[in-house]
Design an enzyme around this catalytic site. Structure first.
Site, PDB file in Angstrom:
ATOM      1  CB  CYS A 186      -4.695  -7.154   0.459  1.00  0.00           C
ATOM      2  SG  CYS A 186      -3.382  -7.423   1.656  1.00  0.00           S
ATOM      3  NE  ARG A 236       0.626  -0.972   5.659  1.00  0.00           N
ATOM      4  CZ  ARG A 236       1.851  -0.614   5.299  1.00  0.00           C
ATOM      5  NH1 ARG A 236       2.319   0.554   5.650  1.00  0.00           N
ATOM      6  NH2 ARG A 236       2.598  -1.429   4.596  1.00  0.00           N
ATOM      7  CB  SER A 294      -0.951  -0.002   1.197  1.00  0.00           C
ATOM      8  OG  SER A 294      -0.239  -0.033   2.411  1.00  0.00           O
ATOM      9  CG  HIS A 297      -4.935 -11.361  -1.690  1.00  0.00           C
ATOM     10  ND1 HIS A 297      -4.633 -10.158  -2.286  1.00  0.00           N
ATOM     11  CD2 HIS A 297      -4.218 -11.403  -0.550  1.00  0.00           C
ATOM     12  CE1 HIS A 297      -3.772  -9.499  -1.521  1.00  0.00           C
ATOM     13  NE2 HIS A 297      -3.504 -10.229  -0.459  1.00  0.00           N
ATOM     14  CD  GLU A 341      -6.237 -10.522  -5.543  1.00  0.00           C
ATOM     15  OE1 GLU A 341      -7.382 -10.597  -5.048  1.00  0.00           O
ATOM     16  OE2 GLU A 341      -5.273  -9.970  -4.975  1.00  0.00           O
ATOM     17  CB  ILE A 369      -0.898 -12.602   1.569  1.00  0.00           C
ATOM     18  CG1 ILE A 369      -1.292 -13.954   0.955  1.00  0.00           C
ATOM     19  CG2 ILE A 369       0.607 -12.385   1.450  1.00  0.00           C
ATOM     20  CD1 ILE A 369      -1.050 -14.059  -0.521  1.00  0.00           C
ATOM     21  NE  ARG A 370       4.037  -8.272   4.487  1.00  0.00           N
ATOM     22  CZ  ARG A 370       4.745  -7.559   5.358  1.00  0.00           C
ATOM     23  NH1 ARG A 370       5.499  -8.153   6.244  1.00  0.00           N
ATOM     24  NH2 ARG A 370       4.733  -6.256   5.338  1.00  0.00           N
TER      25      ARG A 370
END
Lengths: 192, 295
Positions: A77, A103, A48, A174, A176, A137-138
């Site tokens: 995300c 975050r 980001s 995610h 995608e 993911i994170r």
């Protein structure tokens, strides 16, 4: 129907593949002029801070904010962080969604996880009954929703991982990276 | 359903988030902050950049955990760290520190001249270097969730990275035109796992994210590698061995996003100050080259 995917950094090509899979025209967006004649925009996963800094450098902040006032935008995300009003950190944000995010809320990469989510609205909208398998993911967490924003999905312990505010959508995970197109179909219904 | 961590999709997935980005070598928290501020999508924490490893000689090992932890505290972006080829205990230590990715790297002195680490044994994902498709698929077979070209680190000469990227991309194109009955022979000739050869043919690309590394020193170098078909770029010595690291770092980040736009590339290439002093790979003695390490 033509959807743009912000292609400054991150997994934008994965989103484009998903959109093509469901028969939607998809284009990469890197400059303000690429927003012309789009019906909606996806802000992909990535970093980001990188996406924010490049948006500032190439004068995308104001055009993106303007676009979001009248169009559907979905952030996954990093994209969800970028859409938020507050991310508990000093970085460029669009501030379009009245949500507060944290975050890297689940820890570092070794703590990244996949799990099943029951998302009633998604199942109703797509006429399906099986749970949604989500890849984190994170991942950021949506700490709280305010104003017109509402919770779309939460983990079993109540922590929020998806939110919606009108035609704006934010997911910590995610879609995608999966073969499940339901979230993309849901977003297209918002953009229509 | 239970929650799962350390899965293949998680490991591969973090590399997918780094695509279209620049991963920068940093030796302390201050450099890590400069890299993050410039728009790096991740940093590689190491004690000495490859150019200094070359200059200093001796055995190059995993960095001091204290220094890695300080960098992890300093930035919010992912932090990678290097272990020696085959040194699975260094990898265990890095995993316990919580680094986000481990680079089993030829830049450090190899600890095993026959075997790489069995990377499937770890929850943390690994990136490994390659010179060609066989080497790339052997590493993926061992569990690498991300691949990069080896190039020739610490030289500022992009020629080897180009050679390795062209070799990998050329082989992928070659596989597209091959009949299925030819794939086993391709696997044999390249020393590559058969199942992965089949997968590359089917996908038309590497099964994991593929970055360029080793010799990238300018925005034009980075865009060159992107146009050759890689997913993103590692810059090692090229940034902090140059005259104006912050400016060069930001320029390389932009060049990777706008790699197809020559007018942006021209703009970001202006007044960057001194590039790192390069070393011409073609005039280097064989024994000084790092890309030959690993097998």
């Amino acid at each position: 129907m033509k959807i743009g995917v912000l292609a400054l950094q991150g997994d934008f090509s994965e989103h484009i593949s998903m959109l093509k899979k469901i028969g939607v025209d998809a284009v990469e967006v890197r400059l303000p002029k690429h927003l012309d004649d789009l019906d909606g925009l996806i802000i992909p996963g990535g970093e980001s801070t990188t996406i924010g800094k490049l948006s500032v450098a190439y004068d995308l902040m104001a055009p993106l904010k303007q676009f979001g006032k009248s169009h559907a935008i979905w952030g996954t995300c990093a994209g969800a962080i970028f859409l938020s009003k507050n991310a508990n950190s000093e970085q460029p944000l669009l501030g379009l969604m009245d949500i507060k995010v944290q975050r890297n809320a689940f820890g570092r990469q070794v703590d990244s996880f996949e799990t099943d989510l029951e998302i009633d609205e998604l199942m109703k909208a797509t006429g399906t009954e099986h749970p949604y398998h989500a890849i984190f993911i994170r991942a950021p967490l949506i700490e709280s929703v305010h104003g017109k924003a509402r919770i779309l999905s939460a983990l079993e312990d109540g922590r929020i991982v998806a939110a919606q505010e009108g035609r704006l959508l934010a997911t910590s995970f995610h879609p995608e990276l999966t073969n499940d197109t339901r979230f993309h179909e849901y977003f297209i219904s918002l953009a229509s | 359903m239970e929650t799962k961590t350390g899965t293949w999709i998680e490991k591969k997935g973090l590399a997918q988030m780094l695509k279209g980005g620049v991963i920068m070598d940093v030796v302390n928290a201050e450099q890590a902050k400069i890299a993050e501020e410039a728009g790096a999508c991740a940093v590689m924490a190491l004690e000495r950049v490859p150019a200094d490893i070359r200059a200093d000689g001796g055995v190059a090992r995993m960095s001091d955990p204290d220094m890695i932890l300080k960098i992890m505290e300093a930035v919010s972006i992912p932090v990678m760290a290097k272990c020696r080829i085959g040194h699975f205990v260094e990898a265990q230590i890095l995993e316990s520190l919580g680094v986000d990715y481990i680079d089993e790297s030829e830049v450090l002195t190899p600890a095993d001249e026959e075997h790489h680490i069995l990377k499937h044994n770890f929850k943390v994902p690994f990136v490994c270097g390659c010179r060609n498709i066989g080497e790339a698929l052997r590493r993926i077979g061992e569990g690498a969730a991300m691949i990069r070209t080896k190039g020739e680190a610490g030289t500022g000469d992009v020629v080897e990275a180009v050679r390795h990227a062209r070799s990998v991309m050329g082989s992928i194109r070659q596989l597209q035109t091959m009949g299925d009955e030819e794939l086993m022979t391709f696997a044999k000739n390249n020393g590559a796992p058969y199942e992965l050869v089949k997968e590359v043919k089917q996908l038309g690309r590497m099964p994991v994210v593929n970055f360029a590394a080793g010799g990238v020193a300018t925005p034009a170098d980075a865009a060159l590698m992107m146009q050759l078909g890689v997913d993103g770029v590692f810059v090692g010595s090229g940034i902090f061995k140059s005259g104006d690291p912050a400016k060069r770092a930001a320029a390389i980040v932009k060049s990777v996003t706008f790699y197809q736009d020559a007018s942006v590339l021209a703009e970001v290439s202006r007044n960057l100050g001194e590039a790192m002093v390069g070393r011409n790979v073609s005039q280097m003695p064989e024994g000084e080259k790092m890309a030959g390490r690993g097998w």
